[in-house]
Design a protein around this motif. Structure first.
Motif, PDB file in Angstrom:
ATOM      1  N   ASP A  57      13.499  27.096  36.786  1.00  0.00           N
ATOM      2  CA  ASP A  57      13.801  26.012  37.710  1.00  0.00           C
ATOM      3  C   ASP A  57      15.175  26.209  38.337  1.00  0.00           C
ATOM      4  O   ASP A  57      16.166  26.375  37.634  1.00  0.00           O
ATOM      5  CB  ASP A  57      13.756  24.688  36.948  1.00  0.00           C
ATOM      6  N   GLY A  88      10.339  25.937  34.155  1.00  0.00           N
ATOM      7  CA  GLY A  88      11.219  24.835  33.798  1.00  0.00           C
ATOM      8  C   GLY A  88      12.642  25.308  33.655  1.00  0.00           C
ATOM      9  O   GLY A  88      12.965  26.458  33.937  1.00  0.00           O
ATOM     10  N   SER A  89      13.508  24.417  33.229  1.00  0.00           N
ATOM     11  CA  SER A  89      14.896  24.807  33.024  1.00  0.00           C
ATOM     12  C   SER A  89      15.144  24.982  31.531  1.00  0.00           C
ATOM     13  O   SER A  89      14.343  24.571  30.710  1.00  0.00           O
ATOM     14  CB  SER A  89      15.824  23.747  33.601  1.00  0.00           C
ATOM     15  N   TYR A  90      16.259  25.598  31.200  1.00  0.00           N
ATOM     16  CA  TYR A  90      16.554  25.924  29.807  1.00  0.00           C
ATOM     17  C   TYR A  90      17.934  25.453  29.442  1.00  0.00           C
ATOM     18  O   TYR A  90      18.873  25.596  30.219  1.00  0.00           O
ATOM     19  CB  TYR A  90      16.409  27.431  29.585  1.00  0.00           C
ATOM     20  N   ALA A  91      18.038  24.899  28.241  1.00  0.00           N
ATOM     21  CA  ALA A  91      19.309  24.292  27.832  1.00  0.00           C
ATOM     22  C   ALA A  91      20.386  25.342  27.604  1.00  0.00           C
ATOM     23  O   ALA A  91      21.557  25.060  27.768  1.00  0.00           O
ATOM     24  CB  ALA A  91      19.110  23.468  26.567  1.00  0.00           C
ATOM     25  N   ALA A  95      17.861  30.308  25.124  1.00  0.00           N
ATOM     26  CA  ALA A  95      16.517  29.792  25.375  1.00  0.00           C
ATOM     27  C   ALA A  95      15.885  30.507  26.567  1.00  0.00           C
ATOM     28  O   ALA A  95      14.689  30.815  26.561  1.00  0.00           O
ATOM     29  CB  ALA A  95      16.575  28.287  25.619  1.00  0.00           C
TER      30      ALA A  95
ATOM     31  N   ILE B 283      13.586  23.348  26.578  1.00  0.00           N
ATOM     32  CA  ILE B 283      13.062  24.664  26.909  1.00  0.00           C
ATOM     33  C   ILE B 283      11.941  24.541  27.927  1.00  0.00           C
ATOM     34  O   ILE B 283      10.914  23.904  27.654  1.00  0.00           O
ATOM     35  CB  ILE B 283      12.558  25.356  25.629  1.00  0.00           C
ATOM     36  N   GLY B 284      12.152  25.123  29.080  1.00  0.00           N
ATOM     37  CA  GLY B 284      11.086  25.217  30.061  1.00  0.00           C
ATOM     38  C   GLY B 284      10.551  23.898  30.577  1.00  0.00           C
ATOM     39  O   GLY B 284       9.375  23.802  30.870  1.00  0.00           O
ATOM     40  N   ALA B 285      11.394  22.894  30.689  1.00  0.00           N
ATOM     41  CA  ALA B 285      10.910  21.621  31.212  1.00  0.00           C
ATOM     42  C   ALA B 285      11.567  21.313  32.544  1.00  0.00           C
ATOM     43  O   ALA B 285      12.663  21.788  32.841  1.00  0.00           O
ATOM     44  CB  ALA B 285      11.204  20.504  30.224  1.00  0.00           C
ATOM     45  N   THR B 286      10.891  20.547  33.379  1.00  0.00           N
ATOM     46  CA  THR B 286      11.521  20.048  34.595  1.00  0.00           C
ATOM     47  C   THR B 286      11.492  18.532  34.627  1.00  0.00           C
ATOM     48  O   THR B 286      12.040  17.926  35.541  1.00  0.00           O
ATOM     49  CB  THR B 286      10.821  20.573  35.853  1.00  0.00           C
TER      50      THR B 286
END
Lengths: 350, 340
Positions: A57, A88-91, A95, B283-286
């Protein structure tokens, strides 16, 4: 005793439970269906037959955010029969690396330093592009070794015996080691405290560490709260360039797809230099990801000076060797990294 | 459970003195009791003479002492065991008092400048953040995305936990097969499984739902096992006597008896799923409320961090309310039999 009243009550309870289950499954089913339709149209024409570019993301700012919003990559990749999937994005960077390893992401952006650990242990990814450092003195600084305004530490030499927060095996640690080396301070006389940027921010704000190498978003945040900067990355012989890496199978089987990605990224970065406002707050003007006021002005100024990424060449191996050398010297990285193994020559022959 | 204990207690004490006093009068074998009247004997040897009535009833419940004190024949209607129903308004006010006090302290602390906004954002900033989230429509999307993940995870994990718990609770073989593994599983923190799960399930929805499901299995198993083991044998035997067997016995008698425990497990599962959401949505969420925590950290927005805590707190309250509602609907008898 089954009275009719109790029977209705139980029936109501069962119905409520059943309805909520049905709603959940329906909602979940709905989420998955959207992805496939867009891809079906694209046929295999040349180079990218069926390849999928998987990018994390892009957030709310920058060239990739604009590309996602306006569907630029989708359009350009469809021309060669490939498509793009926004993840998605990663913290944390760790990750993100996990996602690359599992194949959920196949193109990755970042500095050399954090990926070195991964590059040293696996042959999954190779670097195909670098972004040269910004040298224009008018450009805003993007990182710095900060101390609290009332700190007795006046220079890097004063750090002896003190605690400095850095992100482990990342840009912060690299720059701190480099700064200590430049100042002639043995690295083991300064205690490195490993904290992610967001954890570093709280530890620094509450005085739990004496200094902190703030990078990326953390740096302007720290400066805005009055932190004093001892040294910037730009003051050092910093070889830790920004790079783009991709999974090897994508690079080998569909080099054209990666070329299109880099081309789009180059065009948009160049455009962002001319028209930086369009590249901020791309999706949302409000909320946690939106920037405003002085922060917005600073981001705009940064984009104005941003360097455009370019194809990696064999000569860029020197950067990788330099960064790996620092990490190896101070035991951050156990083995060596052979630059020939990690750089992929993607430049078209023509 | 406690009520049954109390209800069963009286028969033994009433038999006690009746059986003991003739024995004391007739047999001269017991020296201290021999010629003495009941009063002195009770003083001399309390454990033998009067004790069955008084000591056992005193430990069982103070109410049971009254039948022993009053002479037989003069029956008194038993005192109502449950506490009197509290007035709803009073109850609600008391319930809300402590949270309100906390909010007031927060308001005063940040408003007066005693707490720096870097440490804890004030209510105004947090409300502003909430307004932004609502205005952009993110709040609804985030809640929905997280509810979907948590719901599916708890449904799958809770379902498996319930099944295993019932099997282990009902059959010795089941317990031998399942319990050791579940006790081992319970000790493994589900957060330790994150890296492994990423390599097995990727970083997409499957991973998130599986992580929450794994987190939910443990509490549901433990509580439903406990509930099934606690099912009253007499009730089960009575139901058997009416011809209930197999699944009908389980569904009609055992599970309803274990329902308080199962609903408690559901409460815990839902709370655990919130923890799972934070871990999974890093992890991998939007979107998602766990993702919001990540965003707040990444963008150094302390107002959003506090907002996340508030959202979780409100969700905790809503979960509790929902389960209370289900308890009322599914266990209407409980209000009449529960000790409190």
């Amino acid at each position: 005793m089954w009275t009719s009243r109790r029977r209705t009550r139980v029936a109501v309870a069962v119905a409520v439970a059943a309805l909520s289950v049905a709603a959940l499954t329906a909602a979940c089913g709905g989420a998955g269906t959207g992805k496939t339709t867009a891809a079906a149209a694209a046929g295999a024409e040349s180079g990218g037959g069926g390849a999928v570019l998987k990018i994390k993301d892009p957030g709310n700012a920058g060239p990739l955010a604009v590309a996602k919003k306006e569907g630029i990559l989708e359009k350009r990749l469809a021309e060669i029969g490939a498509k793009v999937e926004w993840g998605g994005s990663y913290a944390s960077f760790t990750a993100t690396i996990d996602a690359v390893r599992s194949g959920s992401i196949n193109v990755l952006e970042g500095a050399i330093s954090p990926v070195l650990g991964y590059l040293a242990n696996s042959e999954d990814i190779k670097i195909f592009a670098f972004t040269d450092p910004v040298t224009d003195p008018a450009a805003p600084q993007t990182d710095g070794l900060v101390v609290r305004p009332d700190s007795p530490v006046k220079s890097v030499k004063d750090l002896v015996g003190r605690q400095v927060a850095v992100n482990k095996g990342g840009r912060g640690e690299y720059l701190l080691l480099l700064a200590l080396q430049e100042a002639g301070v043995p690295a083991d006389q300064v205690k490195r405290v490993y904290l992610n940027p967001d954890q570093g921010a709280s530890a620094f704000a509450t005085g739990k560490v004496d200094a902190w190498w703030a990078i990326v978003r953390a740096y302007p945040e720290a400066v805005a709260k009055g932190a004093r900067v001892l040294v910037h990355g730009r003051d050092l012989p910093d070889k830790d360039l920004n790079m783009q890496a991709a999974r090897v199978e994508l690079l080998k089987e569909h080099p054209e797809v990666v070329r299109v990605y880099l081309k789009v990224l180059r065009e948009l970065t160049a455009e962002a230099r001319q028209n930086p406002e369009r590249f901020q707050n791309v999706f949302l003007d409000q909320g946690p990801t939106a920037v405003s006021g002085p922060r917005l002005a600073e981001e705009v100024a940064k984009a104005r000076y941003a360097a455009v990424p370019r194809f990696a060449t064999a000569a860029d191996g020197a950067f990788v060797t330099d960064v790996a050398g620092i990490f190896q010297k101070y035991g951050v990285l156990p083995g060596t990294v052979n630059p020939g193994d990690v750089i992929f020559d993607l430049k078209p022959a023509a | 459970m406690t009520l049954e204990g109390v209800a069963q207690a009286p028969p033994t004490p009433t038999e006690g003195p009746a059986a003991a006093s003739p024995a004391a009068a007739s047999s001269a074998a017991a020296p201290p009791i021999a010629g003495s009247p009941a009063v002195t004997s009770s003083a001399a040897a309390p454990p033998i003479a009067t004790s069955p009535a008084i000591t056992s009833s005193a430990t069982a419940s103070p109410i049971a002492t009254s039948p022993a004190a009053t002479p037989p024949g003069d029956l008194e209607p038993p005192r109502y065991l449950g506490s009197p129903r509290r007035r709803p308004a009073v109850s609600t006010a008391v319930r809300g008092a402590v949270p309100l006090l906390l909010v007031t302290a927060w308001w005063y602390g940040t408003g007066s400048g005693a707490i720096s906004p870097d440490v804890l954002a004030g209510p105004g900033a947090v409300l502003g953040a909430l307004g932004e989230l609502v205005a952009t429509g993110q709040l609804g999307d985030y809640l929905l995305a997280s509810a979907r993940r948590a719901g599916l995870g708890v449904l799958a994990g809770g379902g498996i936990g319930l099944l295993l718990g019932v099997v282990a609770g009902l059959s010795a073989l089941g317990e031998e097969l399942i319990d050791p593994t579940m006790q081992m599983k319970r000790a493994v923190p589900f957060l330790a499984l994150v890296p492994l799960f990423i390599s097995w399930f990727g970083v997409e929805e499957t991973f998130k739902v599986v992580l929450i499901a794994v987190a939910a299995v443990g509490p549901m198993y433990a509580y439903s096992y406990l509930g099934v083991r606690g099912a009253d044998r007499k009730t089960v035997e009575a139901a058997r006597g009416f011809g209930l067997t197999g699944p009908r016995l389980v569904l009609g008698v055992v599970i309803p008896t274990a329902l308080p425990n199962i609903l408690m497990a559901l409460r815990i599962c839902l709370s655990v799923s919130l923890t799972g959401l934070i871990a999974a949505e890093q992890i991998g969420a939007t979107e998602g409320i766990g993702y919001l925590v990540t965003l707040a950290q990444q963008y150094y927005r302390s107002d959003y961090m506090v907002l996340c805590i508030l959202i979780y707190a409100v969700l905790g309250l809503l979960i509790d309310l929902a389960i209370r509602g289900v308890e009322r609907l599914a266990m209407p008898w409980r209000g009449h039999v529960a000790a409190r």
